[in-house]
Design a protein around this motif. Structure first.
Motif, PDB file in Angstrom:
ATOM      1  N   THR A 157      74.485  91.424 -15.555  1.00  0.00           N
ATOM      2  CA  THR A 157      74.897  89.982 -15.409  1.00  0.00           C
ATOM      3  C   THR A 157      76.335  89.718 -15.079  1.00  0.00           C
ATOM      4  O   THR A 157      77.113  90.657 -15.267  1.00  0.00           O
ATOM      5  N   ALA A 158      76.339  89.078 -13.984  1.00  0.00           N
ATOM      6  CA  ALA A 158      77.906  89.013 -13.217  1.00  0.00           C
ATOM      7  C   ALA A 158      77.767  87.885 -12.080  1.00  0.00           C
ATOM      8  O   ALA A 158      76.557  87.733 -11.549  1.00  0.00           O
ATOM      9  N   CYS A 181      79.797  89.333  -1.768  1.00  0.00           N
ATOM     10  CA  CYS A 181      79.935  90.331  -0.654  1.00  0.00           C
ATOM     11  C   CYS A 181      81.221  90.331   0.006  1.00  0.00           C
ATOM     12  O   CYS A 181      81.841  89.582   0.103  1.00  0.00           O
ATOM     13  N   ARG A 182      81.376  91.572   0.668  1.00  0.00           N
ATOM     14  CA  ARG A 182      82.651  91.605   1.377  1.00  0.00           C
ATOM     15  C   ARG A 182      82.570  92.239   2.779  1.00  0.00           C
ATOM     16  O   ARG A 182      81.512  93.224   2.681  1.00  0.00           O
ATOM     17  N   VAL A 183      83.033  91.847   3.697  1.00  0.00           N
ATOM     18  CA  VAL A 183      83.164  92.748   4.938  1.00  0.00           C
ATOM     19  C   VAL A 183      84.541  92.931   5.492  1.00  0.00           C
ATOM     20  O   VAL A 183      85.456  92.176   5.533  1.00  0.00           O
ATOM     21  N   VAL A 184      84.701  94.432   5.876  1.00  0.00           N
ATOM     22  CA  VAL A 184      85.960  95.095   5.990  1.00  0.00           C
ATOM     23  C   VAL A 184      85.926  95.015   7.421  1.00  0.00           C
ATOM     24  O   VAL A 184      85.397  95.980   7.833  1.00  0.00           O
ATOM     25  N   ALA A 185      86.619  94.568   8.231  1.00  0.00           N
ATOM     26  CA  ALA A 185      86.882  94.620   9.585  1.00  0.00           C
ATOM     27  C   ALA A 185      88.232  94.983   9.954  1.00  0.00           C
ATOM     28  O   ALA A 185      89.085  95.088   9.037  1.00  0.00           O
ATOM     29  N   ARG A 186      88.431  95.529  11.342  1.00  0.00           N
ATOM     30  CA  ARG A 186      89.523  96.239  11.522  1.00  0.00           C
ATOM     31  C   ARG A 186      90.823  95.235  11.251  1.00  0.00           C
ATOM     32  O   ARG A 186      92.064  95.661  10.775  1.00  0.00           O
ATOM     33  N   ASN A 187      90.608  93.968  11.720  1.00  0.00           N
ATOM     34  CA  ASN A 187      91.936  93.060  11.419  1.00  0.00           C
ATOM     35  C   ASN A 187      91.840  92.087  10.438  1.00  0.00           C
ATOM     36  O   ASN A 187      92.720  91.346  10.183  1.00  0.00           O
ATOM     37  N   HIS A 188      90.597  92.304   9.731  1.00  0.00           N
ATOM     38  CA  HIS A 188      90.411  91.103   8.702  1.00  0.00           C
ATOM     39  C   HIS A 188      89.652  91.557   7.464  1.00  0.00           C
ATOM     40  O   HIS A 188      88.658  92.500   7.858  1.00  0.00           O
ATOM     41  N   ASP A 189      89.775  90.719   6.319  1.00  0.00           N
ATOM     42  CA  ASP A 189      89.016  91.469   5.134  1.00  0.00           C
ATOM     43  C   ASP A 189      88.155  90.001   4.839  1.00  0.00           C
ATOM     44  O   ASP A 189      88.895  88.956   4.437  1.00  0.00           O
ATOM     45  N   TYR A 190      86.701  90.003   4.736  1.00  0.00           N
ATOM     46  CA  TYR A 190      86.213  88.590   4.508  1.00  0.00           C
ATOM     47  C   TYR A 190      85.289  88.998   3.225  1.00  0.00           C
ATOM     48  O   TYR A 190      84.899  89.947   2.985  1.00  0.00           O
ATOM     49  N   TRP A 191      85.289  87.614   2.390  1.00  0.00           N
ATOM     50  CA  TRP A 191      84.649  87.650   1.042  1.00  0.00           C
ATOM     51  C   TRP A 191      83.724  86.713   1.011  1.00  0.00           C
ATOM     52  O   TRP A 191      84.204  85.189   1.393  1.00  0.00           O
ATOM     53  N   GLY A 192      82.557  86.690   0.493  1.00  0.00           N
ATOM     54  CA  GLY A 192      81.800  85.654   0.257  1.00  0.00           C
ATOM     55  C   GLY A 192      82.059  84.751  -1.158  1.00  0.00           C
ATOM     56  O   GLY A 192      83.145  85.275  -1.896  1.00  0.00           O
ATOM     57  N   GLN A 193      81.586  83.575  -1.383  1.00  0.00           N
ATOM     58  CA  GLN A 193      82.012  82.911  -2.534  1.00  0.00           C
ATOM     59  C   GLN A 193      81.231  83.236  -3.852  1.00  0.00           C
ATOM     60  O   GLN A 193      82.026  82.889  -4.917  1.00  0.00           O
ATOM     61  N   GLY A 194      80.432  84.184  -3.693  1.00  0.00           N
ATOM     62  CA  GLY A 194      79.859  84.638  -4.984  1.00  0.00           C
ATOM     63  C   GLY A 194      78.701  84.006  -5.245  1.00  0.00           C
ATOM     64  O   GLY A 194      78.232  82.764  -5.073  1.00  0.00           O
ATOM     65  N   THR A 195      77.664  84.635  -5.864  1.00  0.00           N
ATOM     66  CA  THR A 195      76.353  84.109  -6.635  1.00  0.00           C
ATOM     67  C   THR A 195      76.224  84.847  -7.806  1.00  0.00           C
ATOM     68  O   THR A 195      76.425  86.117  -8.000  1.00  0.00           O
ATOM     69  N   GLN A 196      75.460  83.848  -8.662  1.00  0.00           N
ATOM     70  CA  GLN A 196      75.507  84.326 -10.149  1.00  0.00           C
ATOM     71  C   GLN A 196      74.199  85.136 -10.391  1.00  0.00           C
ATOM     72  O   GLN A 196      73.101  84.595  -9.837  1.00  0.00           O
ATOM     73  N   VAL A 197      74.046  86.205 -10.988  1.00  0.00           N
ATOM     74  CA  VAL A 197      73.118  86.756 -11.277  1.00  0.00           C
ATOM     75  C   VAL A 197      72.920  86.884 -12.644  1.00  0.00           C
ATOM     76  O   VAL A 197      73.913  87.671 -13.470  1.00  0.00           O
ATOM     77  N   THR A 198      72.169  86.615 -13.481  1.00  0.00           N
ATOM     78  CA  THR A 198      71.853  86.527 -15.026  1.00  0.00           C
ATOM     79  C   THR A 198      70.665  87.402 -15.199  1.00  0.00           C
ATOM     80  O   THR A 198      69.611  86.889 -14.932  1.00  0.00           O
ATOM     81  N   VAL A 199      70.679  88.330 -16.241  1.00  0.00           N
ATOM     82  CA  VAL A 199      69.499  89.145 -16.552  1.00  0.00           C
ATOM     83  C   VAL A 199      69.242  88.826 -17.899  1.00  0.00           C
ATOM     84  O   VAL A 199      70.210  89.300 -18.762  1.00  0.00           O
ATOM     85  N   SER A 200      68.251  88.357 -18.280  1.00  0.00           N
ATOM     86  CA  SER A 200      67.908  88.043 -19.711  1.00  0.00           C
ATOM     87  C   SER A 200      67.174  89.173 -20.403  1.00  0.00           C
ATOM     88  O   SER A 200      66.303  89.857 -19.945  1.00  0.00           O
ATOM     89  N   SER A 201      67.602  89.170 -21.658  1.00  0.00           N
ATOM     90  CA  SER A 201      67.026  90.624 -22.560  1.00  0.00           C
ATOM     91  C   SER A 201      65.530  90.010 -23.142  1.00  0.00           C
ATOM     92  O   SER A 201      65.134  88.921 -22.983  1.00  0.00           O
TER      93      SER A 201
END
Length: 115
Positions: free
Chosen positions: A90-91, A95-115
């Motif tokens: 759960t977190a 995602c991240r993309v590392v390019a030669r001249n720039h570093d890109y990040w996504g906004q995030g998506t929630q993953v929740t795992v219930s027991s």
């Protein structure tokens, strides 16, 4: 400006599966690596999986043999297949993309795992 758009997060029971997707809204040149990070409440961000342009992969020990990272170079997209999910997975996943001249990040998506 190119953005990374993530999808596929959600709520799943332990033992279930999810597939995360991350696609760029435009072209990204000279990509070195694409990866997925996660951050749980009160914990540091950690690298979950990464794939290089050449196809080399890295997995955190905690997800080896359960998660699979893949990419579509033509679409500038990266995917994370998550099987046998555990509550400790759960977190917020980003995602991240590392390019030669720039570093890109996504906004995030929630993953929740219930027991």
């Amino acid at each position: 400006q190119v953005q990374l758009v993530e999808s596929g997060g959600g709520l799943v029971q332990a033992g279930g599966s999810l597939r995360l997707s991350c696609a760029a809204s435009g072209s990204i040149f000279s990509i070195n690596a694409m990866g997925w990070y996660r951050q749980a409440p009160g914990k540091q961000r950690e690298l979950v999986a990464q794939i290089t342009t050449g196809g080399n992969t890295y997995y955190a020990d905690s997800v080896k043999d359960r998660f699979t990272i893949s990419r579509d170079n033509a679409k500038n997209a990266v995917y994370l297949r998550m099987n046998s999910l555990k509550p400790e997975d759960t977190a917020v996943y980003r995602c991240r993309v590392v390019a030669r001249n720039h570093d890109y990040w996504g906004q995030g998506t929630q993953v929740t795992v219930s027991s």
